[in-house]
Design a protein around this motif. Structure first.
Motif, mmCIF file in Angstrom:
data_model
loop_
_atom_site.group_PDB
_atom_site.id
_atom_site.type_symbol
_atom_site.label_atom_id
_atom_site.label_comp_id
_atom_site.label_asym_id
_atom_site.label_seq_id
_atom_site.Cartn_x
_atom_site.Cartn_y
_atom_site.Cartn_z
ATOM 1 N N LEU A 75 1.082 0.900 3.468
ATOM 2 C CA LEU A 75 1.780 0.512 2.199
ATOM 3 C C LEU A 75 1.330 1.143 0.920
ATOM 4 O O LEU A 75 0.962 0.669 -0.507
ATOM 5 C CB LEU A 75 1.529 -0.937 1.645
ATOM 6 C CG LEU A 75 2.548 -1.619 3.267
ATOM 7 C CD1 LEU A 75 1.685 -3.118 3.129
ATOM 8 C CD2 LEU A 75 4.055 -1.718 2.686
ATOM 9 N N GLY A 76 0.142 1.958 0.786
ATOM 10 C CA GLY A 76 -0.375 2.939 -0.387
ATOM 11 C C GLY A 76 -1.892 2.693 -0.670
ATOM 12 O O GLY A 76 -2.164 3.655 -1.273
ATOM 13 N N SER A 77 -2.010 1.822 0.508
ATOM 14 C CA SER A 77 -3.592 2.491 0.079
ATOM 15 C C SER A 77 -4.339 4.159 0.628
ATOM 16 O O SER A 77 -4.698 4.625 1.991
ATOM 17 C CB SER A 77 -4.300 1.669 1.025
ATOM 18 O OG SER A 77 -4.715 0.356 0.916
ATOM 19 N N LYS A 78 -4.641 4.789 -0.229
ATOM 20 C CA LYS A 78 -4.769 6.102 0.559
ATOM 21 C C LYS A 78 -6.532 5.988 0.878
ATOM 22 O O LYS A 78 -6.261 7.220 1.034
ATOM 23 C CB LYS A 78 -4.437 6.440 -0.820
ATOM 24 C CG LYS A 78 -5.956 7.231 -2.148
ATOM 25 C CD LYS A 78 -5.044 8.042 -3.055
ATOM 26 C CE LYS A 78 -6.972 7.940 -3.932
ATOM 27 N NZ LYS A 78 -6.440 9.453 -5.159
ATOM 28 N N VAL A 79 -7.023 5.466 1.007
ATOM 29 C CA VAL A 79 -8.493 5.838 1.467
ATOM 30 C C VAL A 79 -8.755 6.337 2.907
ATOM 31 O O VAL A 79 -9.449 7.140 3.149
ATOM 32 C CB VAL A 79 -9.314 4.256 1.160
ATOM 33 C CG1 VAL A 79 -8.971 3.272 2.330
ATOM 34 C CG2 VAL A 79 -10.642 4.398 1.803
ATOM 35 N N LEU A 80 -7.164 6.348 3.378
ATOM 36 C CA LEU A 80 -7.240 6.674 4.545
ATOM 37 C C LEU A 80 -5.143 7.177 5.014
ATOM 38 O O LEU A 80 -4.481 6.622 4.639
ATOM 39 C CB LEU A 80 -6.819 5.945 6.589
ATOM 40 C CG LEU A 80 -8.242 5.389 6.330
ATOM 41 C CD1 LEU A 80 -8.484 4.524 8.098
ATOM 42 C CD2 LEU A 80 -9.356 7.592 7.118
ATOM 43 N N ALA A 135 -2.326 -3.919 -1.542
ATOM 44 C CA ALA A 135 -2.273 -2.700 -1.216
ATOM 45 C C ALA A 135 -0.835 -2.175 -2.735
ATOM 46 O O ALA A 135 -0.273 -3.883 -2.296
ATOM 47 C CB ALA A 135 -2.030 -2.271 -0.001
ATOM 48 N N PHE A 136 -0.528 -1.060 -3.013
ATOM 49 C CA PHE A 136 0.064 -1.266 -4.188
ATOM 50 C C PHE A 136 0.221 -0.057 -3.823
ATOM 51 O O PHE A 136 -0.173 1.208 -3.112
ATOM 52 C CB PHE A 136 -0.843 -1.323 -5.050
ATOM 53 C CG PHE A 136 -1.932 -0.764 -5.528
ATOM 54 C CD1 PHE A 136 -3.466 -1.550 -5.340
ATOM 55 C CD2 PHE A 136 -1.598 0.500 -6.236
ATOM 56 C CE1 PHE A 136 -4.149 -0.686 -5.775
ATOM 57 C CE2 PHE A 136 -3.271 0.739 -6.594
ATOM 58 C CZ PHE A 136 -4.299 0.815 -6.434
ATOM 59 N N ASN A 137 1.742 0.031 -4.195
ATOM 60 C CA ASN A 137 1.867 2.090 -4.592
ATOM 61 C C ASN A 137 2.914 2.331 -5.486
ATOM 62 O O ASN A 137 4.031 1.315 -5.868
ATOM 63 C CB ASN A 137 3.129 2.044 -3.262
ATOM 64 C CG ASN A 137 3.421 3.225 -2.488
ATOM 65 O OD1 ASN A 137 3.409 4.728 -3.355
ATOM 66 N ND2 ASN A 137 3.987 3.578 -1.534
ATOM 67 N N ARG A 138 2.675 3.385 -6.046
ATOM 68 C CA ARG A 138 3.367 3.530 -7.894
ATOM 69 C C ARG A 138 3.991 4.496 -7.452
ATOM 70 O O ARG A 138 4.401 5.082 -8.293
ATOM 71 C CB ARG A 138 1.974 4.000 -8.890
ATOM 72 C CG ARG A 138 1.369 2.942 -9.323
ATOM 73 C CD ARG A 138 0.166 3.291 -10.527
ATOM 74 N NE ARG A 138 -0.998 3.033 -9.602
ATOM 75 C CZ ARG A 138 -1.888 3.395 -10.046
ATOM 76 N NH1 ARG A 138 -1.525 2.588 -11.414
ATOM 77 N NH2 ARG A 138 -3.573 3.149 -9.746
ATOM 78 N N CYS A 187 6.587 -0.547 -9.226
ATOM 79 C CA CYS A 187 5.968 -0.099 -7.779
ATOM 80 C C CYS A 187 5.960 -1.907 -7.043
ATOM 81 O O CYS A 187 6.708 -2.278 -6.821
ATOM 82 C CB CYS A 187 4.544 -0.212 -8.778
ATOM 83 S SG CYS A 187 3.943 -1.513 -9.527
ATOM 84 N N LYS A 188 5.253 -1.392 -6.049
ATOM 85 C CA LYS A 188 5.874 -2.332 -5.123
ATOM 86 C C LYS A 188 3.568 -2.564 -3.944
ATOM 87 O O LYS A 188 2.831 -1.679 -4.762
ATOM 88 C CB LYS A 188 5.601 -1.408 -4.020
ATOM 89 C CG LYS A 188 6.227 -2.262 -2.192
ATOM 90 C CD LYS A 188 6.524 -1.642 -0.828
ATOM 91 C CE LYS A 188 5.152 -0.432 -1.343
ATOM 92 N NZ LYS A 188 6.560 0.125 0.443
ATOM 93 N N LYS A 242 4.071 -1.627 -15.077
ATOM 94 C CA LYS A 242 3.694 -2.128 -16.117
ATOM 95 C C LYS A 242 2.840 -3.774 -15.667
ATOM 96 O O LYS A 242 1.557 -3.785 -15.663
ATOM 97 C CB LYS A 242 3.755 -1.996 -17.152
ATOM 98 C CG LYS A 242 4.749 -3.152 -17.501
ATOM 99 C CD LYS A 242 4.928 -3.528 -19.193
ATOM 100 C CE LYS A 242 5.888 -5.096 -19.293
ATOM 101 N NZ LYS A 242 7.575 -4.124 -20.263
ATOM 102 N N TYR A 243 3.208 -4.342 -14.440
ATOM 103 C CA TYR A 243 2.518 -5.144 -14.046
ATOM 104 C C TYR A 243 1.411 -5.356 -13.027
ATOM 105 O O TYR A 243 0.999 -6.207 -12.393
ATOM 106 C CB TYR A 243 3.182 -6.941 -14.246
ATOM 107 C CG TYR A 243 4.087 -6.852 -15.861
ATOM 108 C CD1 TYR A 243 3.266 -7.583 -15.861
ATOM 109 C CD2 TYR A 243 5.013 -7.103 -15.006
ATOM 110 C CE1 TYR A 243 4.286 -8.142 -17.264
ATOM 111 C CE2 TYR A 243 6.287 -7.252 -16.255
ATOM 112 C CZ TYR A 243 5.707 -7.734 -17.447
ATOM 113 O OH TYR A 243 6.133 -7.645 -18.843
ATOM 114 N N MET A 244 1.393 -4.120 -12.776
ATOM 115 C CA MET A 244 0.678 -3.953 -11.294
ATOM 116 C C MET A 244 -0.571 -4.196 -11.228
ATOM 117 O O MET A 244 -1.306 -5.145 -9.940
ATOM 118 C CB MET A 244 0.500 -2.518 -11.018
ATOM 119 C CG MET A 244 0.801 -1.522 -9.083
ATOM 120 S SD MET A 244 -0.445 -0.495 -9.285
ATOM 121 C CE MET A 244 -1.948 -0.893 -10.009
#
Ligand code: ADP
Ligand code: ASP
Ligand code: MG
Length: 422
Positions: free
Chosen positions: A210-215, A270-273, A355-356, A402-404
């Motif tokens: 879902l976008g957490s790029k740590v892994l 998590a977020f994904n742009r 964004c998600k 813009k609200y992420m």
């Protein structure tokens, strides 16, 4: 004595001083009696710099010929950092040898820029380990069966490291990065984010996807498939800290559900742009439209994420979905060119400024009302939800980009993620 794999990310390899630091840390592990394999990323900024040069010379194309050259180019970043690390290790008095993916070999399929690892030959590496050497293996790259260099997608060194650990049946794979573990959300967006001592494999898989790029997600998939003990920790601690302390720091990815788990309903946000929304408007509502639209998109090798079809009105409906932002123009062109006339739909609209945002937690399985709480929190902040997607352990919403940060922070607080776990 154990066989341990270390992975160091771009920031951790970002300068000669940082590389020297990595070498000193690895040397400490060698002196403690471990067999060491190290998988570095390119020095920070290098992959972007190289891909930027390619873009200057030739606009991006979907062709295999273009992808092949991108991979030839991008793979040099890791080749350089690996050789530098091997030299730094030698300077520390440790025998070390570096290998590019094709030398090992790390065999992949031929999907340039997003290749999948199929097999890793361990013979050469084992021989070096047995001879007492540290083996440095380039992250992010492999070779296909025709001998072409491939890369594994951005952030792919994580996957290289876990795959190497799986192939060598390493005792542990330690992912050293610029944060000291996996947090409840990206600490760059929410300073009150809290480090998790453990996170379940399933939650980590969702957070990564879902976008957490740590892994990188594929590294988590590998860890799950081959049960590789995996830990995320900081490369920014002093290199000479006590090795036991270091080995138990950071975040451990766990495979058993109830082993010391921090049992929060929601464990992370998590977020994904990187996505864009596409809507096909005025589609005659009849069987087969989803297939006509999404089939054409899939045939063009474009991945679709969240999908909604609206209620039909007067026999017409609207159909929306999200794709990666890199595929946005291609998808719009494809729909306008071929699909729209065939469907008899009226227009295609797109919005790349979305964004998600997702909440993730295995506790969601056994609790009701978690998603509705998420919707309430967002409505209290005046944030309009454009799309929703759920699974057993996550709820995702698509909102205006813009609200992420506002959404992430409000949800982080509402689900008490800033509070210390029991
Ligand atoms: P590396 O170069 O070491 O691979 P990355 O930049 O790929 O590092 O990943 C580390 C970054 O991931 C952190 O700096 C942080 O901003 C980001 N990140 C996103 N979500 C999280 C999270 N839940 N926990 C920790 N870091 C996160
Ligand atoms: N160097 C590659 C990238 O920047 C791979 C990695 O860092 O994991 O995406
Ligand atoms: Mg990374």
């Amino acid at each position: 004595m154990a066989l341990i794999v270390h992975k160091y990310g771009g920031t951790s390899m970002g300068s000669t001083e940082r590389i020297r630091n990595v070498a000193k840390r690895v040397a400490k592990w060698v002196r403690a009696g471990h067999q060491m394999v190290v998988v570095p990323s390119a020095m920070s900024g290098e992959t972007n710099r190289l891909l930027g040069l390619a873009k200057e010379l030739a606009p991006s194309q979907a062709s295999a010929a273009y992808g092949r050259e991108l991979d030839m180019l991008a793979a040099t970043g890791e080749q350089a950092s690996s050789a530098l690390l091997a030299l730094a290790l030698q300077a520390e008095g440790v025998e070390a040898v570096s290998y590019a993916g094709w030398q090992v070999q790390v065999l992949t399929d031929s999907s340039y820029t997003k290749a999948r690892i199929e097999h890793i030959d361990d013979k050469r590496v084992r021989a070096d380990l047995d001879a007492g050497k540290v083996v440095v293996i380039t992250g992010f790259q492999g070779v296909d069966d025709a001998g072409n260099i491939t890369t594994l997608g951005r952030g792919g060194s994580d996957t290289s490291a876990v795959a190497v650990a799986a192939a060598l049946k390493a005792a542990e794979c330690l992912i050293y990065t610029d944060v000291d573990g996996v947090y409840t959300t990206d600490p760059r967006v929410e300073p009150d984010a809290r480090r998790l001592k453990t996170v379940s494999f399933e939650e980590m898989l969702e957070m990564a996807s879902l976008g957490s790029k740590v892994l990188q997600i594929r590294s988590v998939e590998f860890a799950g498939k081959y049960k590789v003990p995996l830990r995320v920790l900081s490369s920014f601690t002093p290199w000479d800290i006590d090795i036991q302390e270091e080995a138990s720091s950071g975040t451990l990815i766990t495979f058993e559900e109830d082993e010391n788990m921090e049992q929060a309903v929601v464990s992370g946000i998590a977020f994904n742009r990187d996505e864009a929304k596409i809507s096909v408007l005025g589609v005659p509502d009849k069987p087969g439209i989803a297939y006509q639209i999404l089939g054409a998109v899939a045939d063009a090798n474009i991945e679709v994420d969240v999908i909604i079809q609206n209620l039909s009105k007067n026999g017409m409906t609207d159909f929306s979905f999200t794709v990666h932002r890199n595929d946005y123009n291609k998808t719009i062109d494809l729909l306008n060119g071929k699909v729209l006339p065939e469907l008899g739909a009226s227009t295609v609209e797109g919005d790349a400024k979305i964004c998600k945002v997702s909440i993730v937690g295995i506790g969601m399985r056994s609790h009701v009302g978690v998603a509705s709480k998420m919707f309430r929190v967002l409505s209290e902040e005046g944030i309009n939800i454009q799309m929703i997607s759920t699974s057993e352990i996550k709820t995702s919403v698509v909102i205006d980009e813009k609200y992420m940060e506002l959404a992430v922070r409000a949800l982080h607080k509402a689900f008490d993620l800033d509070q210390n776990a029991a």
